[in-house]
Write a protein that holds these residues in place. Structure first.
Motif, PDB file in Angstrom:
ATOM      1  N   ASP A 195     -98.626  31.771 -76.853  1.00  0.00           N
ATOM      2  CA  ASP A 195     -97.773  32.111 -77.977  1.00  0.00           C
ATOM      3  C   ASP A 195     -97.998  33.560 -78.383  1.00  0.00           C
ATOM      4  O   ASP A 195     -99.017  34.168 -78.055  1.00  0.00           O
ATOM      5  CB  ASP A 195     -97.962  31.158 -79.162  1.00  0.00           C
ATOM      6  N   SER A 218     -93.810  37.978 -80.775  1.00  0.00           N
ATOM      7  CA  SER A 218     -92.451  38.385 -80.399  1.00  0.00           C
ATOM      8  C   SER A 218     -92.156  37.876 -78.993  1.00  0.00           C
ATOM      9  O   SER A 218     -93.073  37.535 -78.226  1.00  0.00           O
ATOM     10  CB  SER A 218     -92.316  39.908 -80.424  1.00  0.00           C
ATOM     11  N   LEU A 219     -90.879  37.850 -78.667  1.00  0.00           N
ATOM     12  CA  LEU A 219     -90.468  37.432 -77.329  1.00  0.00           C
ATOM     13  C   LEU A 219     -91.028  38.393 -76.283  1.00  0.00           C
ATOM     14  O   LEU A 219     -91.462  37.991 -75.202  1.00  0.00           O
ATOM     15  CB  LEU A 219     -88.931  37.423 -77.287  1.00  0.00           C
ATOM     16  N   GLN A 239     -89.161  29.141 -81.041  1.00  0.00           N
ATOM     17  CA  GLN A 239     -89.631  30.013 -82.118  1.00  0.00           C
ATOM     18  C   GLN A 239     -89.936  29.148 -83.331  1.00  0.00           C
ATOM     19  O   GLN A 239     -89.081  28.362 -83.765  1.00  0.00           O
ATOM     20  CB  GLN A 239     -88.563  31.055 -82.467  1.00  0.00           C
ATOM     21  N   GLU A 240     -91.164  29.257 -83.823  1.00  0.00           N
ATOM     22  CA  GLU A 240     -91.537  28.538 -85.047  1.00  0.00           C
ATOM     23  C   GLU A 240     -91.993  29.581 -86.050  1.00  0.00           C
ATOM     24  O   GLU A 240     -93.036  30.204 -85.866  1.00  0.00           O
ATOM     25  CB  GLU A 240     -92.686  27.572 -84.761  1.00  0.00           C
ATOM     26  N   ASP A 283     -92.849  32.793 -87.443  1.00  0.00           N
ATOM     27  CA  ASP A 283     -93.047  34.102 -86.818  1.00  0.00           C
ATOM     28  C   ASP A 283     -93.679  34.001 -85.435  1.00  0.00           C
ATOM     29  O   ASP A 283     -94.122  34.998 -84.877  1.00  0.00           O
ATOM     30  CB  ASP A 283     -93.949  34.970 -87.708  1.00  0.00           C
ATOM     31  N   THR A 284     -93.778  32.809 -84.914  1.00  0.00           N
ATOM     32  CA  THR A 284     -94.475  32.640 -83.643  1.00  0.00           C
ATOM     33  C   THR A 284     -93.522  32.151 -82.552  1.00  0.00           C
ATOM     34  O   THR A 284     -92.748  31.221 -82.770  1.00  0.00           O
ATOM     35  CB  THR A 284     -95.637  31.631 -83.811  1.00  0.00           C
ATOM     36  N   TRP A 285     -93.627  32.795 -81.407  1.00  0.00           N
ATOM     37  CA  TRP A 285     -92.871  32.365 -80.231  1.00  0.00           C
ATOM     38  C   TRP A 285     -93.823  31.619 -79.302  1.00  0.00           C
ATOM     39  O   TRP A 285     -94.919  32.092 -79.027  1.00  0.00           O
ATOM     40  CB  TRP A 285     -92.285  33.576 -79.502  1.00  0.00           C
TER      41      TRP A 285
END
Lengths: 485, 143
Positions: free
Chosen positions: B56, B59-60, B91-92, B94-96
């Motif tokens: 995780d 950002s992407l 995406q949850e 602020d976490t990818w």
């Protein structure tokens, strides 16, 4: 390459880019190069070294050595010192291959004695020193023992029969930097590295059998001090680093630094590859301790390879390694950050010196040198391309101007893709054999990428270091056999 | 090949651009571009081993970087040459989060025509961008 408009020629071989060149620069840049070398430098060098000059706590000019070329973060050939209290530590100023370095070994054999057995020697070295993508070595240890190895450095090799005390004395830092702490290293780094001791790696890493021809001895007295005093004496030079272990340590801490640099320490850099943390911060100190483990791993790696070299020569010549005079000349890193004392603005201060593709080169009298070299200055090992030759230099007192630092190799001028397009590895191997250089390679395409044409003229690079007084020529070597990663 | 190698960036290393019409495609293309630096012909890599890469990031872009780091890691840690088959990305807040299904096999110098080793995925010029055609990533690998 078009030079920056504001660049000033200070002497024939020293150029300065002032702080006004780019917003944020704290200090000027000094590039050591002849007119020819600086015009051959790619545009990335000027941008990257001026980025270094903008880092917090830099204590003097950001230097670029004559073999400088475009890298990531610092350029290759970049050198900078930072105040330990106000400055930073940056993995991008050291490189992923922490303690990538050189080792030089002498023999009492002459080219005539070796030439007839060169195929046998190179074939056996190639078999016993794994090279190329994803290889593992013959040293089988547990992950926990590996943790001990990276904390204790080359001394572990002596305890385990892979070397003698004399080798330790002739290794920079005696083969172990103090303060290495394996608890600061991730499980991934251990997993990546614990089976790779005694492996060469890939890219520009190699092991070469070389000859010191009488015509190429520039300073007979210093050459004798370094153990080169037989006409056409054969030496072995090797270039490799800390393998996947060091690469993972750098990768891990780049991510750590990127996550805290802006948010916690309010530092911004123009290139994320320059990610850094204050040296005295927890993250900075953790990286310093982990990086030292990788420095030690690399000393161990080159020491175990020396052990293999001794085995192979002993096997081929049916003589004891000691009878063949297989002694080390020196082992030196060219990708590190070290705390050292230097005269900065007239006062001796401890500074953190980053050297990325640049070699420490202490002058005569340095207490950091082994007793045998205390009066001569430090041996500096400069690896050239497999076609053109390499050098043994000596550090000078006047090297103080660059924090006792000189070049590390010849430096690339052609991209890997371009070299591969223009050259065929098998043909190159054949052509070089006709010229008396027998090569074995783990990859023909990798061999093509290392063609001599892809590199700067090493004679030009070394001449700049001598003309500016940062090191002096002692011996030039020409290759007769090579194993390539 | 949805990727191309760049000639004039960081000449001692290898740079590439990879392209995809979707996020899934760009992750697969970038993985192939990386592995193709180490092995000449990707088609020779058989599906003898499969793994899930879970990571995780904030950002992407960082998620893609971490996946590429993992491919380099397995090359040394398990001597595996890997290709990405499929990715699930969620995406949850602020976490990818990434779950990448990868496959491949152990390095065999006889079977695989090996090129140069990738030491690391640098951050120099690293950029994932959305374009009119989809996605593009620029990567400089340390060799």
């Amino acid at each position: 390459m078009k030079l920056p408009k504001s660049i000033k020629k200070l002497t024939d071989n020293i150029w300065e880019i002032p702080e006004s060149y780019k917003a944020g620069m704290n200090v000027p840049v000094r590039i050591y190069a002849s007119e020819k070398l600086i015009t051959e430098m790619d545009e990335g060098v000027f941008g990257q070294i001026s980025n270094v000059a903008a880092l917090p706590g830099i204590t003097g000019p950001a230097y670029c050595m004559p073999d400088g070329h475009w890298g990531y973060g610092f350029p290759i050939g970049g050198v900078a010192a930072f105040d330990p209290e106000t400055g930073v530590i940056s993995p991008g100023g050291i490189g992923f291959d922490i303690n990538c370095g050189m080792r030089l070994i002498r023999t009492i054999l002459t080219v005539d004695e070796v030439r007839s057995r060169i195929r046998d020697l190179v074939d056996k070295l190639f078999k016993r020193i794994p090279a190329g993508v994803g290889t593992t070595g013959f040293v089988v240890i547990s992950r926990d023992e590996f943790r001990e190895v990276v904390e204790s450095g080359a001394q572990w090799c002596v305890k385990n029969g892979y070397g003698v005390e004399e080798d330790i004395d002739l290794t920079e830092e005696k083969g172990c930097v103090a303060g290495a702490d394996a608890s600061k290293v991730s499980a991934s780094a251990i997993e990546r590295g614990y089976r790779q001791i005694g492996t060469l790696g890939s890219g520009n890493h190699y092991l070469e059998i070389q000859v010191a021809k009488p015509v190429n001895i520039y300073d007979p007295k210093l050459a004798k001090t370094f153990g080169i005093d037989i006409p056409n004496q054969v030496c072995i030079m090797l270039h490799c680093g800390s393998r996947g272990f060091g690469h993972q340590v750098a990768t891990d801490y780049l991510h750590t630094f990127l996550s805290v640099m802006g948010k916690k320490y309010d530092i911004t850099t123009p290139d994320r590859e320059l990610a850094c943390a204050p040296f005295r911060s927890q993250e900075g100190q953790d990286y310093f301790a982990a990086m030292k483990c990788a420095i030690n791993m690399s000393y161990v790696n080159r020491q175990v390879i020396l052990h293999r070299v001794r085995e192979v020569f002993s096997d081929v010549f049916h003589r004891d390694p000691a009878d063949l005079g297989l002694h080390m000349i020196y082992d030196i890193a060219h990708n590190t950050a070290m705390l050292e004392k230097h005269i900065i603005d007239g006062t001796e201060r401890e500074v953190l010196v980053h050297r990325k593709g640049a070699t420490r080169a202490f002058g005569p009298g340095s207490t950091s040198l082994p007793a045998v070299y205390r009066n001569s200055g430090q041996p500096v090992i400069i690896g050239g391309s497999m076609e053109t030759g390499s050098y043994l230099l000596a550090g000078l007192g006047s090297g103080e101007q660059t924090l006792f630092t000189t070049a590390h190799g010849s430096g690339r001028t052609m991209s890997r893709r371009q070299a591969k397009k223009l050259h065929n590895g098998k043909q190159l191997q054949h052509d070089l054999e006709e010229r008396g250089i027998y090569i074995r390679t783990a990859s023909y395409s990798a061999l093509a990428e290392e063609v001599g044409e892809a590199y700067k003229n090493i004679d030009d690079v070394v001449a700049v270091t001598e003309n500016t007084g940062i090191s002096k020529r002692v011996v030039r070597f020409v290759p007769i056999g090579n194993i390539k990663g | 090949m949805p990727y191309r190698y760049l000639e004039n960036i960081a000449i001692a290393d290898i740079a590439f651009e990879a392209y995809g019409s979707s996020v899934g495609e760009i992750f697969i293309a970038a993985g192939d571009a990386l592995t193709n630096v180490m092995v000449e012909n990707l088609d020779v890599i058989e599906k003898n081993t499969s793994k899930s890469i879970l990571c995780d990031a904030e950002s992407l872009e960082m998620l893609l970087h971490k996946m590429l780091d993992e491919l380099v890691y397995y090359k040394d840690a398990e001597q595996l040459l890997l290709r990405v088959a499929h990715v699930d990305i969620v995406q949850e807040n602020d976490t990818w989060r990434l779950n990448a299904q990868v496959y491949g096999e152990r390095i065999d110098p006889v079977k695989h025509e090996l090129n140069v080793d990738v030491k690391a995925v640098t951050f120099h010029r690293f950029a994932l961008e959305q374009t009119a055609e989809g996605w593009k990533v620029t990567v400089v690998l340390d060799i």
